[in-house]
Design an enzyme around this catalytic site. Structure first.
Site, PDB file in Angstrom:
ATOM      1  N   SER A   1      -0.758  -6.412  -5.082  1.00 37.19           N
ATOM      2  CA  SER A   1      -0.368  -4.930  -4.502  1.00 37.19           C
ATOM      3  C   SER A   1      -1.748  -4.076  -4.465  1.00 37.19           C
ATOM      4  CB  SER A   1       0.704  -4.082  -5.391  1.00 37.19           C
ATOM      5  OG  SER A   1      -0.190  -3.773  -6.695  1.00 37.19           O
ATOM      6  N   ASP A   2      -1.590  -2.939  -3.890  1.00 40.42           N
ATOM      7  CA  ASP A   2      -2.654  -2.110  -4.122  1.00 40.42           C
ATOM      8  C   ASP A   2      -2.359  -1.016  -5.002  1.00 40.42           C
ATOM      9  OD1 ASP A   2      -4.756  -0.383  -3.542  1.00 40.42           O
ATOM     10  OD2 ASP A   2      -4.307   0.005  -1.451  1.00 40.42           O
ATOM     11  N   TRP A   3      -3.116  -0.248  -5.850  1.00 42.07           N
ATOM     12  CA  TRP A   3      -3.268   0.421  -7.019  1.00 42.07           C
ATOM     13  C   TRP A   3      -2.397   1.212  -7.210  1.00 42.07           C
ATOM     14  CZ3 TRP A   3      -5.714  -3.829  -7.216  1.00 42.07           C
ATOM     15  CH2 TRP A   3      -6.625  -3.970  -8.282  1.00 42.07           C
TER      16      TRP A   3
ATOM     17  N   TYR B   1      -0.282   0.221   1.322  1.00 42.70           N
ATOM     18  CA  TYR B   1       0.644   0.931   0.666  1.00 42.70           C
ATOM     19  C   TYR B   1       1.740   1.608   1.866  1.00 42.70           C
ATOM     20  CZ  TYR B   1      -2.633   2.715  -2.900  1.00 42.70           C
ATOM     21  OH  TYR B   1      -3.537   2.545  -4.038  1.00 42.70           O
TER      22      TYR B   1
END
Ligand code: BGC
Length: 677
Positions: free
Chosen positions: A242-244, A211
């Site tokens: 990607s991260d969430w 992030y």
């Protein structure tokens, strides 16, 4: 035309993907680049993720989606085996065990219907206050890389894709969505990236971007990290997702940066937004093809293997898997202090036994973030001890809240065990909406725990402190008050049983600290959980302590045993681009035990600024009493290189090196010999 079939070769897959790309519409290609969760229920679903997250794939072209589930404490879908956290596993220094844990995770992922495991978390423990410390393996890039690679191997053996995360420089939790991490090129190459490179070399299928920002750009948009280094220099052929929670911030940034898939649903990778950016010339069709190609190629590489059917549900949380969780808990606990050899306890000499502390009888297996594995029944310290002792000894359990009662009990019993430390309120993934987790404000125990330890110890000289937590806990205020300290971590579903076996000597403790425990936290690098910007320096952990001459409370690699080991006859030879190191290790005590033999290299007369020494190898060995083994560890000379930011080349210095081998990173625990390259 090539058709999808089992056992496709790489070139057949490539040919098929070429065909597909020639026939897909733009919209179909964009569909490869996003998760499919329509409703953004990530908060409710997270951690205790009830099912897999699906993404990409194409029915028309017979390409299955990828089905993501998380870890690393085990598979997060309920019912799965809950292992000790990664930091504990790092303390086992047992790569074979980590690979077997990966095997279990691979199997359970498949039994849950998943084909991608997102839990190879290999961020570097730069400062022990980091809230997600428990999810990684320690402070040293070599150790983390070796463990990440072992987990990847185990998981992928079951034809489940593994994701290494969070790429890169993600070592502060609360500020993770905004912090800009700066560092010089050597620090990046030598300290924060080697473990990612190691996992890529191991064939890890996917990478999750972090992030945070790196040098001013979000990691998910960071063309330097993603395109230039990962895909370019390292030749990574898998895909990046990607991260969430908004790991992509805008369409053009993500696509140009080299982020292939937006997870868990499309916010910026919606067809319309991509089309719009294409029409404006802000991104190119090549970029879209490149991303779709990587995703389809990786999925097909795994799903066309011979053996990919869903495994039976009976594998999930089965007895065999619990045995491995028990072994991991046994091998990871670190005996930090054991004055007068008070441990192991002899049950024949105990009539009354007390166990104190708020974590003695509650489930405490780690945080409640995305790595949380929900298990109904856990072997707590109390249950483990009851299980072990049966009715043979009277056990008193006291949460420690009433000081008068504490002292009264402590006075009456033969042995007191005090279980204290941390839980999900103190450290863990920070989720604002759920008000959980975050970084630690200080590294010591809570005052109430310290008071409890002192109260018990003042009445009972046989006081053993058992610490629960995911990274370093400072002990200066109380460590001289007690004869014994055991770091037990968040030890998973079998933790209490492992603890009992260690306390009573059925298992000889063998874990070694995967980080430095300071006496004074001021010796650690600067840490600010709310930082907007931070500079990560070249030194942290033991390299910083070595360089500055700080005395740690307990050094990296340190841990005691119920037996003793002697080291003799250290030798180093340089042959065929390898340093061959050998040392004789002998068990000179009365009981069998495992020793973690560590190898460090020092750089003498270097022309540049280099650490006093760096971990470059280790080996866990079992020795019966009086048994002697010659341990051989090979270090490729290329692993001694430094990154020259000017020439952009890894260079070997032709200087004198010191080879150290021994029981911990402390000088007094190491033999040394010099060699030249
Ligand atoms: C975490 C990741 C995790 C993802 C999905 C994120 O917020 O940072 O580590 O894989 O959630 O559960």
């Amino acid at each position: 035309m090539v058709e999808i079939k089992k056992g496709m070769t790489e070139s057949e897959i490539e040919e098929y993907v070429n065909y597909v790309l020639n026939h897909m519409s733009l919209e179909e290609k964009v569909n490869q680049m996003k998760g499919k969760r329509f409703i953004f229920k990530v908060i409710e679903d997270r951690g205790v993720g009830k099912r897999t997250y699906d993404a990409a794939g194409s029915k028309r072209f017979n390409i299955p989606p990828f089905e993501f589930t998380d870890g690393p404490r085990g598979v997060v879908i309920p019912g799965s085996t809950c292992f000790p956290v990664s930091m504990a596993r790092g303390a086992s220094w047992d790569l074979d065990l980590e690979e077997r844990i990966g095997n279990v995770i691979g199997r359970e992922t498949r039994a849950h219907g998943g084909n991608l495991f997102g839990g190879v978390c290999i961020n570097l423990l730069r400062h022990p206050a980091w809230g997600r410390s428990q999810e990684t393996y320690g402070e040293d890039p070599f150790l983390i890389g070796a463990f990440g690679a072992a987990l990847t191997r185990g998981v992928q053996k079951h034809n489940v894709m593994a994701t290494a995360k969070h790429y890169a420089a993600n070592s502060i939790e609360k500020a993770r969505f905004k912090v800009n991490v700066k560092m010089d090129e050597r620090t990046l190459r030598e300290v924060y990236l080697p473990h990612f490179k190691r996992c890529v070399e191991e064939g890890c299928a996917t990478i999750m971007s972090a992030y945070n920002k790196f040098r001013g750009k979000y990691c998910g948009h960071n063309d330097y990290l993603l395109r230039e280094i990962l895909k370019g220099e390292w030749g990574f052929r898998g895909f990046v997702h990607s991260d969430w929670m908004d790991g992509v911030k805008d369409t053009v940034g993500g696509v140009t940066g080299g982020l292939d898939v937006e997870m868990p649903r499309a916010k910026y990778y919606k067809y319309k937004k991509i089309k719009n950016a294409l029409d404006k010339g802000e991104i190119t069709e090549d970029m879209i093809d490149g991303a779709a190609r990587r995703v389809m190629r990786t999925i097909l590489n795994f799903t066309t293997r011979e053996d990919t059917q869903k495994y039976g549900q009976d594998l999930i949380g089965c007895e065999e898997h619990y045995k491995i969780a028990l072994e991991a808990a046994e091998k990871s606990m670190v005996l930090i202090k054991n004055d007068n050899k008070i441990m192991p306890l002899d049950k024949n000499e105990i009539k009354k036994f007390a166990i104190f502390g708020k974590y003695a009888s509650v489930k405490n297996v780690g945080d409640y973030g995305s790595s949380s594995v929900s298990v109904k029944e856990v072997s707590t310290p109390l249950k483990g001890i009851e299980n072990y002792l049966g009715d043979s000894i009277e056990i008193v359990n006291c949460n420690g809240k009433d000081p008068v009662r504490v002292k009264k009990i402590a006075k009456e019993v033969d042995v007191s065990v005090v279980v204290v430390g941390l839980n999900w309120r103190d450290e863990g993934e920070y989720i604002k909406e759920l008000k959980i987790g975050g970084d630690r404000d200080n590294l010591s125990l809570h005052d109430s725990d310290i008071e409890l330890i002192k109260a018990v110890a003042s009445e009972n000289e046989n006081c053993i402190v058992v610490l629960i937590g995911g990274s370093a806990i400072t002990m200066e205020e109380w460590k001289e008050h007690v004869p014994a300290i055991l770091m037990a971590w968040y030890s998973g579903v079998e933790g209490g049983n492992a603890l009992a076996k260690i306390l009573f000597g059925d298992v000889n403790p063998s874990g070694k600290l995967p980080f430095t425990i300071p006496k004074d936290p001021k010796n650690l690098p600067f840490f600010d959980k709310n930082a907007d910007e931070i500079e990560y320096g070249y030194y942290h952990g033991y390299t910083l302590f070595d360089k500055e001459g700080y005395e740690p409370a307990f050094a990296f690699g340190y841990g005691l045993s119920y037996t003793s080991f002697s080291y003799n006859n250290l030798q180093a030879k340089v042959r065929d681009n390898n340093v061959m190191a050998t040392v004789d290790v002998k068990n000179i005590g009365k009981v069998a035990g495992d020793e973690v033999v560590q190898l460090y290299i020092g750089f003498e007369e270097s022309q540049i600024d280099r650490p006093v020494k760096l971990l470059k190898g280790f080996s866990r060995v079992h020795l019966e009493p009086h048994e002697n083994k010659t341990i051989e560890i090979e270090v490729p000379v290329k692993n001694l290189a430094w990154y020259n930011p000017e020439s952009k080349v890894w260079e070997i210095e032709h200087i004198k090196y010191t080879l150290y081998m021994g029981a911990s990173s402390r000088k007094r625990d190491l033999l040394s010999v010099q060699f030249n390259i």
